[in-house]
Write a protein that holds these residues in place. Structure first.
Motif, short mmCIF file in Angstrom:
data_model
loop_
_atom_site.label_atom_id
_atom_site.label_comp_id
_atom_site.label_asym_id
_atom_site.label_seq_id
_atom_site.Cartn_x
_atom_site.Cartn_y
_atom_site.Cartn_z
N LEU A 21 39.54 -16.74 43.45
CA LEU A 21 39.85 -16.79 42.02
C LEU A 21 41.36 -16.86 41.80
CD1 LEU A 21 38.79 -16.64 39.09
CD2 LEU A 21 39.03 -14.17 39.27
N LEU A 22 42.13 -16.05 42.52
CA LEU A 22 43.58 -16.06 42.38
C LEU A 22 44.17 -17.40 42.82
CD1 LEU A 22 44.41 -12.47 43.62
CD2 LEU A 22 44.62 -13.33 41.28
N ARG A 23 43.67 -17.95 43.92
CA ARG A 23 44.17 -19.25 44.39
C ARG A 23 43.89 -20.35 43.37
NH1 ARG A 23 46.18 -18.88 49.30
NH2 ARG A 23 45.28 -17.46 50.82
N THR A 24 42.82 -20.21 42.62
CA THR A 24 42.45 -21.21 41.63
C THR A 24 43.18 -21.01 40.30
OG1 THR A 24 40.25 -21.34 42.61
CG2 THR A 24 40.49 -22.20 40.38
N THR A 35 52.14 -23.00 44.95
CA THR A 35 51.16 -22.71 45.98
C THR A 35 51.06 -21.20 46.13
OG1 THR A 35 51.76 -24.72 47.15
CG2 THR A 35 50.59 -23.05 48.41
N VAL A 36 49.85 -20.70 46.11
CA VAL A 36 49.63 -19.28 46.40
C VAL A 36 49.58 -19.18 47.91
CG1 VAL A 36 48.09 -17.31 46.12
CG2 VAL A 36 48.38 -18.93 44.25
N SER A 37 50.63 -18.56 48.49
CA SER A 37 50.77 -18.62 49.94
C SER A 37 50.27 -17.40 50.68
CB SER A 37 52.24 -18.86 50.30
OG SER A 37 53.04 -17.81 49.83
N ARG A 38 50.21 -16.26 50.03
CA ARG A 38 49.81 -15.04 50.73
C ARG A 38 49.09 -14.13 49.75
NH1 ARG A 38 53.13 -10.06 51.87
NH2 ARG A 38 54.38 -11.03 50.28
#
Length: 87
Positions: A21-24, A35-38
């Protein structure tokens, strides 16, 4: 009564769902590509910390937004989301 292994599997599934969900959703908060990297779960704080970095296209997008200025990006943003319980 469920076993400890089943409960741990359920928790891992929930964490994986939160990560997805967070990456989206987090990139939608920005006007440029990120970009959500970590993503890390902290059991002590019951929170998730994530790092957001500008994508390779972000510099160009920001430059165009501000009329061709030169943009330099050297850092990242870190967010911490605290979980709450309705129970």
């Amino acid at each position: 009564m469920s076993s400890l292994n089943e409960e741990m599997a359920d928790v891992q599934t929930e964490i994986d769902q939160v990560r997805e969900l967070l990456r989206t959703e987090v990139p939608n908060l920005f006007e440029f590509d990120v970009t959500v990297s970590r993503i890390e779960y902290n059991a002590n704080n019951n929170s998730v910390t994530l790092t957001v970095e500008p994508s390779s296209e972000a510099r160009k997008q920001i430059s165009e937004e501000f009329g061709g200025v030169r943009v330099r990006m050297d850092d990242q943003l870190t967010f911490e989301f605290q979980f709450t319980s309705d129970v």
